[in-house]
Design a protein around this motif. Structure first.
Motif, short mmCIF file in Angstrom:
data_model
loop_
_atom_site.label_atom_id
_atom_site.label_comp_id
_atom_site.label_asym_id
_atom_site.label_seq_id
_atom_site.Cartn_x
_atom_site.Cartn_y
_atom_site.Cartn_z
N LYS A 25 2.61 -23.46 -12.64
CA LYS A 25 3.78 -23.12 -11.82
C LYS A 25 4.95 -22.69 -12.70
O LYS A 25 5.64 -21.71 -12.41
CB LYS A 25 4.20 -24.31 -10.94
CG LYS A 25 3.18 -24.72 -9.91
CD LYS A 25 3.16 -23.78 -8.75
CE LYS A 25 2.24 -24.30 -7.64
NZ LYS A 25 2.06 -23.31 -6.60
N VAL A 26 5.18 -23.41 -13.80
CA VAL A 26 6.27 -23.07 -14.73
C VAL A 26 6.04 -21.66 -15.29
O VAL A 26 6.96 -20.84 -15.33
CB VAL A 26 6.37 -24.11 -15.87
CG1 VAL A 26 7.32 -23.63 -16.97
CG2 VAL A 26 6.84 -25.46 -15.32
N GLU A 27 4.81 -21.37 -15.68
CA GLU A 27 4.48 -20.04 -16.21
C GLU A 27 4.68 -18.96 -15.16
O GLU A 27 5.20 -17.87 -15.47
CB GLU A 27 3.04 -20.01 -16.71
CG GLU A 27 2.80 -20.81 -17.97
CD GLU A 27 1.32 -20.91 -18.34
OE1 GLU A 27 0.51 -20.12 -17.81
OE2 GLU A 27 0.99 -21.78 -19.15
N GLN A 28 4.27 -19.23 -13.92
CA GLN A 28 4.43 -18.25 -12.86
C GLN A 28 5.90 -17.94 -12.59
O GLN A 28 6.27 -16.77 -12.42
CB GLN A 28 3.76 -18.75 -11.57
CG GLN A 28 2.25 -18.76 -11.62
CD GLN A 28 1.64 -19.41 -10.39
OE1 GLN A 28 2.23 -20.30 -9.77
NE2 GLN A 28 0.44 -18.96 -10.03
N VAL A 29 6.72 -18.98 -12.53
CA VAL A 29 8.15 -18.79 -12.28
C VAL A 29 8.76 -17.97 -13.41
O VAL A 29 9.49 -17.00 -13.17
CB VAL A 29 8.89 -20.13 -12.12
CG1 VAL A 29 10.40 -19.93 -12.11
CG2 VAL A 29 8.44 -20.84 -10.85
N THR A 30 8.46 -18.35 -14.65
CA THR A 30 9.03 -17.67 -15.80
C THR A 30 8.61 -16.20 -15.83
O THR A 30 9.45 -15.31 -16.02
CB THR A 30 8.60 -18.38 -17.10
OG1 THR A 30 9.02 -19.76 -17.02
CG2 THR A 30 9.22 -17.74 -18.32
N ALA A 31 7.34 -15.93 -15.61
CA ALA A 31 6.84 -14.56 -15.63
C ALA A 31 7.48 -13.73 -14.51
O ALA A 31 7.90 -12.58 -14.73
CB ALA A 31 5.33 -14.55 -15.50
#
Length: 107
Positions: free
Chosen positions: A85-91
């Motif tokens: 989820k953190v990676e998705q938000v950042t991307a």
């Protein structure tokens, strides 16, 4: 302890009992969005709807919490899901040229 007759006449008193294993549930992690001075509020609402599956009203409340208090919890997940989820938000934020930060911490 119950016994049973074996075919050759002896009694067998061995009973198999299931072992009670104490498996701890996996640690859970809070995923949080952090406030900044540049990401539009509407964009934060879109992120919360798309990535965290929130209804618009809930997403708006979380966004306001982020705006007023500096951070807001988006959900609580096992470690691998939280990291994704953190990676998705950042991307997604970078794709739209916003500095929105998303972090996770163990509960």
């Amino acid at each position: 302890m119950p016994t049973r007759k074996l075919s050759h006449g002896r009694e067998d008193s061995a009973v198999l009992e299931p072992k009670k294993s104490r498996v701890k549930p996996p640690p859970m992690f809070k995923v949080m969005v952090l406030n900044d001075d540049y990401t539009p509020m509407d964009f934060v609402v879109v992120v919360l709807e798309r990535i965290f599956g929130m209804a618009r009203e809930t997403a708006t409340l979380v966004m306001l919490k982020v705006h007023r208090e500096g951070k807001g919890v988006c959900g609580v997940y096992p470690k691998d899901v939280a990291a994704t989820k953190v990676e998705q938000v950042t991307a997604f934020a970078r794709q739209h040229q916003h500095p929105l930060a998303c972090v996770m911490e163990e509960t």
